[in-house]
Design a protein around this motif. Structure first.
Motif, short mmCIF file in Angstrom:
data_model
loop_
_atom_site.label_atom_id
_atom_site.label_comp_id
_atom_site.label_asym_id
_atom_site.label_seq_id
_atom_site.Cartn_x
_atom_site.Cartn_y
_atom_site.Cartn_z
N PHE A 1 0.84 -1.21 0.00
CA PHE A 1 0.00 0.00 0.00
C PHE A 1 0.87 1.25 0.00
N ALA A 2 0.45 2.24 -0.79
CA ALA A 2 1.23 3.46 -0.90
C ALA A 2 0.32 4.68 -0.92
N PHE A 3 0.83 5.78 -0.37
CA PHE A 3 0.19 7.09 -0.51
C PHE A 3 0.81 7.78 -1.72
N GLU A 4 -0.03 8.47 -2.49
CA GLU A 4 0.46 9.19 -3.65
C GLU A 4 -0.04 10.63 -3.63
N VAL A 5 0.86 11.55 -3.91
CA VAL A 5 0.54 12.98 -4.02
C VAL A 5 0.91 13.42 -5.43
N GLU A 6 -0.06 14.02 -6.14
CA GLU A 6 0.16 14.40 -7.54
C GLU A 6 -0.27 15.84 -7.76
N LEU A 7 0.45 16.54 -8.62
CA LEU A 7 0.20 17.96 -8.85
C LEU A 7 0.23 18.27 -10.34
N ASN A 8 -0.82 18.94 -10.84
CA ASN A 8 -0.86 19.37 -12.25
C ASN A 8 0.04 20.61 -12.42
N ILE B 1 2.36 26.19 -10.75
CA ILE B 1 2.17 25.25 -9.64
C ILE B 1 0.92 25.69 -8.90
N ASP B 2 -0.18 25.03 -9.23
CA ASP B 2 -1.48 25.35 -8.64
C ASP B 2 -1.76 24.35 -7.52
N LEU B 3 -1.62 24.79 -6.28
CA LEU B 3 -1.81 23.88 -5.15
C LEU B 3 -3.24 23.39 -5.03
N LEU B 4 -4.18 24.10 -5.68
CA LEU B 4 -5.57 23.67 -5.65
C LEU B 4 -5.79 22.42 -6.50
N SER B 5 -4.84 22.11 -7.40
CA SER B 5 -4.96 20.92 -8.24
C SER B 5 -4.32 19.69 -7.59
N LEU B 6 -3.88 19.83 -6.35
CA LEU B 6 -3.20 18.74 -5.65
C LEU B 6 -4.16 17.57 -5.45
N GLN B 7 -3.69 16.35 -5.77
CA GLN B 7 -4.48 15.14 -5.59
C GLN B 7 -3.76 14.22 -4.61
N LEU B 8 -4.52 13.71 -3.65
CA LEU B 8 -3.99 12.79 -2.66
C LEU B 8 -4.78 11.49 -2.75
N GLY B 9 -4.09 10.37 -2.92
CA GLY B 9 -4.80 9.10 -3.08
C GLY B 9 -4.05 7.93 -2.47
N LEU B 10 -4.71 6.77 -2.50
CA LEU B 10 -4.15 5.53 -1.98
C LEU B 10 -3.98 4.56 -3.14
N ALA B 11 -2.85 3.84 -3.19
CA ALA B 11 -2.58 2.93 -4.29
C ALA B 11 -2.13 1.58 -3.75
N TYR B 12 -2.33 0.54 -4.56
CA TYR B 12 -1.88 -0.81 -4.22
C TYR B 12 -1.12 -1.36 -5.43
N TYR B 13 0.09 -1.90 -5.16
CA TYR B 13 0.94 -2.43 -6.21
C TYR B 13 0.95 -3.96 -6.12
N PHE B 14 0.37 -4.62 -7.12
CA PHE B 14 0.31 -6.08 -7.14
C PHE B 14 1.65 -6.63 -7.64
N GLY B 15 2.17 -7.63 -6.92
CA GLY B 15 3.42 -8.27 -7.34
C GLY B 15 4.66 -7.53 -6.93
N ALA B 16 4.54 -6.60 -5.97
CA ALA B 16 5.70 -5.80 -5.58
C ALA B 16 6.74 -6.61 -4.82
N ASN B 17 6.35 -7.72 -4.23
CA ASN B 17 7.29 -8.51 -3.41
C ASN B 17 7.38 -9.94 -3.93
N LYS B 18 7.41 -10.10 -5.26
CA LYS B 18 7.52 -11.44 -5.84
C LYS B 18 8.86 -12.07 -5.47
#
Length: 254
Positions: free
Chosen positions: A200-207, A237-254
């Motif tokens: 599981f990972a947190f992701e922060v993205e900015l347009n 750099i528009d801080l109002l476009s900031l996106q915060l989400g949760l991600a899951y990576y399948f196969g990350a520890n094969k």
């Protein structure tokens, strides 16, 4: 503002955890944190070719408005409820390189009493829309364990929004405004990925950079349609476009 503060908190928390991980002694007795850190060993490869990715971002806004001024009207009393759901899915076609698809659905609803000189109106507005964004992403690990990484995403967005506004004056005078909005965007979005627990990972993205094309059509009381075409190139750099989400990576520890 809350999203910005939360994003900064996650970033500082990630840096602090990684600093602790680097200073752990082999002779120390294993703690729960040590056991969690050991998961991110040399076998942990979240950005390896053949891995899958799934992400989710969600926002909800509920506002109570009283005597609030806007450009051409004043909200005497009203409620606004809006939400935005973003679902992501991707596949790593090569190490640190991924193709992905973003699906976005959103709704904005307002109900209340407004003053628009010289009339007081009972207004109800609802707009719904969706957007589809195929994209490619390149990731660059910032730590040896790959728990913290930087990514750059380039995407093409195609979207549409429908809206309906119903204004009532003097109980029997009703004005209906229908609107359609078509949206196309080419954009560049950098971001940060931090693995907090297992896959599981947190992701922060900015347009940051993009080209926008928006075509808006509207009609009042089934009258003739008006049309507006807007094009915009932005590099900021528009801080109002900031996106915060949760991600899951399948196969990350094969």
């Amino acid at each position: 503002m809350k999203k910005i503060i939360l994003s900064l908190f996650i970033l500082f928390y990630a840096i602090n955890l990684l600093a602790q991980e680097d200073t752990l002694s082999v002779d120390e007795k294993q703690t729960p944190y040590d056991l969690l850190s050991s998961y991110y060993s040399g076998k942990f490869k979240p950005f390896k070719k053949g891995n899958f990715f799934a992400g989710l971002a969600f926002s909800l806004t509920d506002k109570k408005l009283e005597n609030t001024d806007y450009l051409i009207q004043q909200v005497i009393d009203g409620d606004r409820l809006s939400y935005d759901v973003l679902v992501k899915g991707g596949y790593y076609t090569g190490d640190y390189g991924m193709v992905l698809l973003n699906l976005n659905y959103f709704q904005d609803k307002f109900s209340g009493t407004i003053y628009r000189d010289p009339d007081t109106l009972q207004s109800n507005t609802i707009s719904r829309g969706f957007a589809v964004t195929p994209a490619i992403r390149s990731s660059v690990p910032l730590t040896k364990s790959e728990r913290l990484s930087f990514f750059t995403e380039i995407g093409l967005t195609f979207g549409k929004t429908n809206s309906l506004t119903r204004n009532t004056k003097n109980l029997d005078e009703i004005e209906k405004i229908y609107g359609d909005d078509f949206h196309f965007r080419v954009g560049l979005s950098p971001g940060i990925t931090f693995f907090a627990m297992e896959n599981f990972a947190f992701e922060v993205e900015l347009n940051v950079l993009g080209y926008d094309l928006r075509v808006s059509e509207s009609s009042k009381n089934n009258g003739p349609k008006s049309r507006e075409v807007r094009q915009n190139v932005d590099f900021n750099i528009d801080l109002l476009s900031l996106q915060l989400g949760l991600a899951y990576y399948f196969g990350a520890n094969k």
